[in-house]
Scaffold this motif. Structure first.
Motif, PDB file in Angstrom:
ATOM      1  N   ARG A 633       0.899  -1.154   0.261  1.00 48.54           N
ATOM      2  CA  ARG A 633      -0.112  -0.291   0.170  1.00 48.54           C
ATOM      3  C   ARG A 633       0.767   1.393  -0.136  1.00 48.54           C
ATOM      4  O   ARG A 633       0.198   2.176  -1.370  1.00 48.54           O
ATOM      5  CB  ARG A 633      -1.156  -0.047   1.224  1.00 48.54           C
ATOM      6  CG  ARG A 633      -2.185  -0.871   1.309  1.00 48.54           C
ATOM      7  CD  ARG A 633      -2.854  -1.642   2.577  1.00 48.54           C
ATOM      8  NE  ARG A 633      -3.421   0.119   3.157  1.00 48.54           N
ATOM      9  CZ  ARG A 633      -4.320   0.490   4.307  1.00 48.54           C
ATOM     10  NH1 ARG A 633      -3.578  -0.288   4.955  1.00 48.54           N
ATOM     11  NH2 ARG A 633      -4.199   1.586   4.286  1.00 48.54           N
ATOM     12  N   ALA A 634       2.068   0.976   0.862  1.00 48.71           N
ATOM     13  CA  ALA A 634       2.932   2.049   0.948  1.00 48.71           C
ATOM     14  C   ALA A 634       3.451   2.755  -0.781  1.00 48.71           C
ATOM     15  O   ALA A 634       3.667   3.530  -1.439  1.00 48.71           O
ATOM     16  CB  ALA A 634       4.232   1.686   2.162  1.00 48.71           C
ATOM     17  N   VAL A 635       3.719   1.696  -1.181  1.00 49.07           N
ATOM     18  CA  VAL A 635       4.709   1.602  -2.535  1.00 49.07           C
ATOM     19  C   VAL A 635       3.252   2.332  -3.604  1.00 49.07           C
ATOM     20  O   VAL A 635       3.484   2.988  -4.870  1.00 49.07           O
ATOM     21  CB  VAL A 635       4.906   0.000  -3.737  1.00 49.07           C
ATOM     22  CG1 VAL A 635       5.176   0.346  -4.542  1.00 49.07           C
ATOM     23  CG2 VAL A 635       6.529  -0.058  -2.728  1.00 49.07           C
ATOM     24  N   GLN A 636       2.203   1.520  -3.636  1.00 49.68           N
ATOM     25  CA  GLN A 636       0.961   2.413  -4.282  1.00 49.68           C
ATOM     26  C   GLN A 636       0.286   3.732  -3.956  1.00 49.68           C
ATOM     27  O   GLN A 636      -0.731   3.822  -4.455  1.00 49.68           O
ATOM     28  CB  GLN A 636       0.136   1.301  -4.807  1.00 49.68           C
ATOM     29  CG  GLN A 636       1.190  -0.279  -5.178  1.00 49.68           C
ATOM     30  CD  GLN A 636      -1.058  -1.248  -5.112  1.00 49.68           C
ATOM     31  OE1 GLN A 636      -1.520  -0.970  -4.798  1.00 49.68           O
ATOM     32  NE2 GLN A 636      -0.438  -2.613  -5.934  1.00 49.68           N
ATOM     33  N   MET A 637       0.216   3.753  -3.716  1.00 52.00           N
ATOM     34  CA  MET A 637       0.234   5.297  -3.045  1.00 52.00           C
ATOM     35  C   MET A 637       0.371   6.469  -3.569  1.00 52.00           C
ATOM     36  O   MET A 637       1.285   6.705  -3.897  1.00 52.00           O
ATOM     37  CB  MET A 637       0.715   6.121  -1.193  1.00 52.00           C
ATOM     38  CG  MET A 637      -0.111   7.189  -0.899  1.00 52.00           C
ATOM     39  SD  MET A 637       1.182   7.381   1.142  1.00 52.00           S
ATOM     40  CE  MET A 637       1.031   6.276   2.097  1.00 52.00           C
ATOM     41  N   LYS A 638      -1.504   7.767  -3.700  1.00 52.47           N
ATOM     42  CA  LYS A 638      -1.056   8.480  -5.035  1.00 52.47           C
ATOM     43  C   LYS A 638      -1.364   9.519  -3.754  1.00 52.47           C
ATOM     44  O   LYS A 638      -1.742   9.902  -2.900  1.00 52.47           O
ATOM     45  CB  LYS A 638      -2.084   8.070  -5.825  1.00 52.47           C
ATOM     46  CG  LYS A 638      -1.592   6.803  -6.827  1.00 52.47           C
ATOM     47  CD  LYS A 638      -2.706   6.151  -7.896  1.00 52.47           C
ATOM     48  CE  LYS A 638      -2.259   5.797  -8.455  1.00 52.47           C
ATOM     49  NZ  LYS A 638      -3.636   5.419  -9.958  1.00 52.47           N
ATOM     50  N   GLU A 639      -0.615  10.910  -4.787  1.00 50.06           N
ATOM     51  CA  GLU A 639      -1.623  12.378  -4.657  1.00 50.06           C
ATOM     52  C   GLU A 639      -1.860  12.937  -5.839  1.00 50.06           C
ATOM     53  O   GLU A 639      -1.295  12.442  -6.651  1.00 50.06           O
ATOM     54  CB  GLU A 639       0.280  12.295  -3.859  1.00 50.06           C
ATOM     55  CG  GLU A 639       1.305  12.616  -4.815  1.00 50.06           C
ATOM     56  CD  GLU A 639       2.301  13.445  -3.974  1.00 50.06           C
ATOM     57  OE1 GLU A 639       2.631  13.621  -3.081  1.00 50.06           O
ATOM     58  OE2 GLU A 639       3.397  14.080  -5.462  1.00 50.06           O
ATOM     59  N   ARG A 640      -2.522  13.784  -5.553  1.00 54.26           N
ATOM     60  CA  ARG A 640      -2.645  14.646  -6.494  1.00 54.26           C
ATOM     61  C   ARG A 640      -1.576  15.372  -7.515  1.00 54.26           C
ATOM     62  O   ARG A 640      -0.656  16.537  -6.219  1.00 54.26           O
ATOM     63  CB  ARG A 640      -3.491  15.812  -5.533  1.00 54.26           C
ATOM     64  CG  ARG A 640      -4.556  16.724  -7.310  1.00 54.26           C
ATOM     65  CD  ARG A 640      -6.041  16.910  -6.684  1.00 54.26           C
ATOM     66  NE  ARG A 640      -6.778  15.355  -6.202  1.00 54.26           N
ATOM     67  CZ  ARG A 640      -7.568  15.333  -7.111  1.00 54.26           C
ATOM     68  NH1 ARG A 640      -7.501  15.066  -8.581  1.00 54.26           N
ATOM     69  NH2 ARG A 640      -8.251  14.147  -6.421  1.00 54.26           N
ATOM     70  N   ASP A 641      -1.187  15.732  -8.059  1.00 52.36           N
ATOM     71  CA  ASP A 641       0.060  16.745  -8.586  1.00 52.36           C
ATOM     72  C   ASP A 641      -0.565  18.308  -8.828  1.00 52.36           C
ATOM     73  O   ASP A 641      -1.276  17.999  -9.085  1.00 52.36           O
ATOM     74  CB  ASP A 641      -0.041  16.313 -10.177  1.00 52.36           C
ATOM     75  CG  ASP A 641       1.026  17.025 -11.339  1.00 52.36           C
ATOM     76  OD1 ASP A 641       1.504  18.103 -10.339  1.00 52.36           O
ATOM     77  OD2 ASP A 641       2.088  16.564 -11.470  1.00 52.36           O
ATOM     78  N   PRO A 642       0.308  19.392  -8.155  1.00 54.72           N
ATOM     79  CA  PRO A 642      -0.069  20.301  -8.117  1.00 54.72           C
ATOM     80  C   PRO A 642      -0.885  21.352  -8.599  1.00 54.72           C
ATOM     81  O   PRO A 642      -1.066  21.938  -9.209  1.00 54.72           O
ATOM     82  CB  PRO A 642       0.624  21.128  -6.989  1.00 54.72           C
ATOM     83  CG  PRO A 642       2.023  19.962  -7.606  1.00 54.72           C
ATOM     84  CD  PRO A 642       1.400  18.952  -7.744  1.00 54.72           C
ATOM     85  N   VAL A 643       0.123  20.377 -10.212  1.00 52.29           N
ATOM     86  CA  VAL A 643       0.389  21.405 -11.710  1.00 52.29           C
ATOM     87  C   VAL A 643      -0.749  21.300 -12.095  1.00 52.29           C
ATOM     88  O   VAL A 643      -1.790  21.454 -12.893  1.00 52.29           O
ATOM     89  CB  VAL A 643       1.516  21.608 -12.618  1.00 52.29           C
ATOM     90  CG1 VAL A 643       2.020  22.513 -13.671  1.00 52.29           C
ATOM     91  CG2 VAL A 643       2.763  21.467 -11.295  1.00 52.29           C
ATOM     92  N   THR A 644      -1.187  19.705 -12.383  1.00 60.96           N
ATOM     93  CA  THR A 644      -1.765  18.657 -13.355  1.00 60.96           C
ATOM     94  C   THR A 644      -3.356  18.593 -13.011  1.00 60.96           C
ATOM     95  O   THR A 644      -4.148  18.354 -13.380  1.00 60.96           O
ATOM     96  CB  THR A 644      -1.131  17.820 -14.364  1.00 60.96           C
ATOM     97  OG1 THR A 644      -1.362  16.593 -13.158  1.00 60.96           O
ATOM     98  CG2 THR A 644      -0.467  18.203 -14.750  1.00 60.96           C
ATOM     99  N   GLY A 645      -3.095  18.759 -11.267  1.00 63.69           N
ATOM    100  CA  GLY A 645      -4.220  17.920 -10.812  1.00 63.69           C
ATOM    101  C   GLY A 645      -4.871  16.610 -10.730  1.00 63.69           C
ATOM    102  O   GLY A 645      -5.643  16.148  -9.922  1.00 63.69           O
TER     103      GLY A 645
END
Length: 757
Positions: A633-645
């Protein structure tokens, strides 16, 4: 789609013809013009309202749109801009230019009187520095320029607080005619200023810079010049205006020769040392080569490191012709040896935009530890070329669109009617873009795609032309015109045009994503699965493919496929799937039986013979046990790109790092995994701007020019890689122009030249 009013039969088209004709006849040319002018006026008022509230350009506070009406009919005949300060009236075609010429440059007397620097009462006369526009947009040029004798010239009248030349007005008194006209005013002020300084010398009010500050500023200047890689001309450093700027800020004058020799050499050596240090720190790397395609003049050789960093190695100049495969193989081997020396095993593979079946395969045969891949960005571009060559639908649609565009562009009456309806529908009139005569659709796809876009966006205007009473005689006079009319009236034609355009756009969008996201080898199989799914949806929507598209996609997939795709997909923890028991297991069920065999064969090839059976046993353990759920789950964790959204992986390096730490028990399989997971599957990276290529080619590729280009490219490319900036100056300029043009989208609809209405 704009073509839903058409029916496939001629009879039904004739039934609808009276309705369309009635609609067209209901609006006279004057009414069409009035409609466009009303739309333009409303748009300008909306822009001004927003600007007054602080959401637009400053000049809208002083410029007010007005609608000029015909005194006889009462219909609008023009849109003008009125200056609220002096009541002058101007054309509304370019508000920004009007503001610059009328307000900023001192033509409007009332605007100047409210400025920070208040002119003398006599300054309300027309400015001697700029022509004044009259209410019809014309210009009145003064015939003579009268100035006072030198003893009464005050330099403060010429320079504002910002150091810019301001409006000059001559005080009353005896006048002196200067032979140079108004251009003598500034030198005259400088002369008087020099006389005053000699009469009463005073210490300079500008604080001088320290040597450290000067060196730091010049270092930053040289960094900017070199990193721009030809976009900033070295000769521009000796431009008088630039030299004046340097003097004004307290910096010494610089020499282009100094920048092209000493400073460039020092910066290059610094960048070279940094690059070599990073390559030495890495256990292994991949070579990427881009530019081997026919017609290219420069091949870029790039080093991809396991930590995600890319480093520019060198550029190879070509003559633009076809390059033999053995030459490419020699260049790649020479590059590897230049980095590794006696340890070629550090190079785990090559990714190239060409020579998959020859040079890359030959290198793999000679060095069994190498994994050599073809660029998938070029693979998808080749897929579109396959469509052009092998898809009957695309051939027929392209031929029909070319015939339609030629008929409209080359027939004066039809072309004028088409422009008229385009103005009514879109607010602009353009000719349909035809591919050049020498351009082959199979080699250059952009002209064909542009034609399809033009035909679709002009669909409504084209249909109205075919039902225009004034064009009936032209449309019936020859066989070609009748065929085109019948084709445009067929709903099937428009459905096929939209289908072909959607298919090409589908592939181009995925290719653009590959270029932006820098596709890795483990992403190849999911990407092609996504492409297959989208093609299936396309086929079910348009029902025109007849199964040919799926066959072409599969043939191209087989040409691009490499066993490393399947192996990296299985070994990358990013693609682990959670089963019913909560385990995170590799996605073997997504592979075909042949692809599973490819995984075994590739792993055994990449390890020694003694380790082959151990690696396969570890692979079996990996298949049954997978990875600890918390780490997965740590490897597959995602976040939102502040530039592209968009959502993205939070830590792309975790896939490799988990094999080197938590999964260190898999000794043989782990070594294979970390050497596979980081491999790039595309050569997209650095784009050399056209100005530098012109510099190299203009001197017949002299040694000095080539050496200068190599150093500039090396510095610029590694600077861009450091900043993760993969766009070119030309791309950013195009984006800027698009932003300026679309600062307020309403302007695109309303700022139409009335002369074309």
């Amino acid at each position: 789609m704009a073509t839903t009013n058409n029916t496939p039969t001629t009879a039904s088209a004739q039934q609808q013809q009276p309705e369309l004709t009635a609609t067209i006849d209901a609006l006279s040319p004057e009414e069409l013009t009035a409609k466009a002018l009303n739309k333009r006026f409303e748009g300008l008022m909306t822009v001004r309202t927003k600007a007054v509230k602080g959401k637009g350009a400053w000049y809208w506070t002083h410029l007010e749109p007005i609608l000029v009406r015909n005194t006889d009919s009462g219909l609008p005949k023009a849109v003008k801009l009125r200056c609220s300060l002096c009541d002058a009236v101007f054309s509304a075609s370019n508000p920004s230019r009007t503001a610059s010429e009328h307000l900023k440059r001192g033509t409007c007397p009332n605007f100047n009187s409210s400025a920070v620097v208040n002119p003398s009462p006599s300054s309300s006369s027309p400015s001697h520095h700029h022509r004044k526009r009259n209410s019809f947009g014309g210009a009145v040029a003064p015939r003579s320029y009268n100035v006072t004798p030198i003893t009464v010239v005050d330099p403060s009248r010429f320079c504002s607080s910002a150091g810019e030349l301001s409006q000059y007005s001559a005080p009353p008194g005896p006048h002196l005619m200067l032979s140079g006209g108004k251009d003598d005013l500034a030198p005259l002020a400088m002369l008087e200023d020099s006389v005053k300084k000699l009469k009463s010398p005073t210490p300079s009010q500008t604080q001088s810079l320290t040597r450290l500050q000067i060196d730091s500023a010049l270092d930053s200047l040289s960094d900017w010049v070199f990193e721009s890689c030809g976009s900033v001309s070295l000769s521009g450093l000796e431009h008088p205006k630039f030299r004046a700027f340097l003097t004004g800020v307290g910096l010494p004058i610089v020499s282009k020769r100094d920048f092209a020799t000493g400073r460039l050499d020092a910066k290059y050596e610094e960048a070279r040392a940094e690059s070599e240090s990073r390559i030495r720190d890495a256990m292994f790397f991949q070579i990427a080569s881009d530019g081997w395609r026919s017609g290219e003049s420069l091949v870029s050789l790039i080093v991809n490191l396991p930590n995600g960093m890319s480093l520019y190695r060198k550029a190879v100049m070509l003559n633009g012709g076809d390059v033999p495969s053995n030459y490419a193989e020699e260049v790649l081997l020479e590059t590897v040896k230049g980095i590794c020396g006696n340890s070629p095993q550090r190079c785990v593979g090559v990714v190239s935009d060409r020579f998959k079946s020859k040079a890359l395969r030959s290198l793999e045969g000679q060095h069994q530890w190498m994994v050599n891949l073809s660029c998938q960005f070029q693979g998808l571009n080749s897929l579109i070329k396959d469509f052009v060559k092998e898809l009957p639908l695309l051939k027929s649609v392209s031929q029909n669109c070319v015939r339609l565009a030629k008929f409209i562009n080359n027939t004066a009456q039809i072309r004028n009617a088409h422009c008229k309806y385009q103005l009514g529908e879109r607010g602009e009139a353009i000719m349909l873009r035809l591919p050049p005569l020498h351009c082959s659709s199979s080699s250059n796809l952009e002209p064909l795609f542009n034609l399809l876009e033009d035909v679709l966006t002009s669909a409504r205007a084209i249909q109205l032309v075919m039902h225009d009473e004034a064009c009936k005689a032209v449309l019936m006079e020859d066989h070609t015109a009748r065929e085109v009319t019948e084709m445009v009236g067929d709903q099937g034609f428009w459905n096929e045009v939209e289908a072909v355009h959607a298919l090409i756009k589908l592939v181009k969008d995925i290719a653009r994503r590959i270029e932006e996201e820098k596709l890795l080898v483990g992403q190849c199989l999911p990407l092609w699965d996504e492409l297959r799914a989208k093609v299936k949806d396309w086929d079910s929507k348009f029902n025109v493919g007849e199964g040919h598209v799926d066959e072409i996609v599969e043939r191209r997939f087989n040409k691009c496929y490499h066993p490393a795709w399947a192996a990296a997909f299985i070994l990358d923890p990013l693609y682990l799937i959670r089963d019913s028991t909560g385990k995170y297991l590799p996605p073997f069920k997504c592979l075909s039986s042949e692809q599973e065999k490819d995984v075994d064969r590739l792993i055994t090839r990449l390890v020694s013979r003694d380790e082959a059976h151990i690696a396969l046993m570890e692979l079996m353990k990996w298949r049954t046990e997978g990875l600890d759920p918390m780490y997965a789950r740590a490897v597959q964790m995602k976040e939102r790109d502040p530039v592209t959204g968009k959502m993205r992986i939070a830590n792309p390096q975790s896939s490799r790092l988990v094999w080197e730490t938590y999964l260190s028990e898999f000794r043989s399989l782990g070594r294979v995994a970390v050497r596979l997971i980081f491999l790039h599957a595309t050569t997209c990276g650095y784009k050399c701007n056209s100005s530098l290529l012109k510099l190299v080619n203009s001197r017949g590729r002299s040694r000095a020019a080539t050496d200068l280009a190599q150093k500039l490219i090396f510095i610029s490319a590694n600077s861009k890689f450091e900043r993760r900036d993969f766009s070119s100056e030309e791309d950013r300029d195009a984006e800027l122009l698009a932003m300026v043009d679309g600062d307020d989208n309403l302007l695109n609809d309303v700022l139409v030249d009335t002369s074309s209405v």
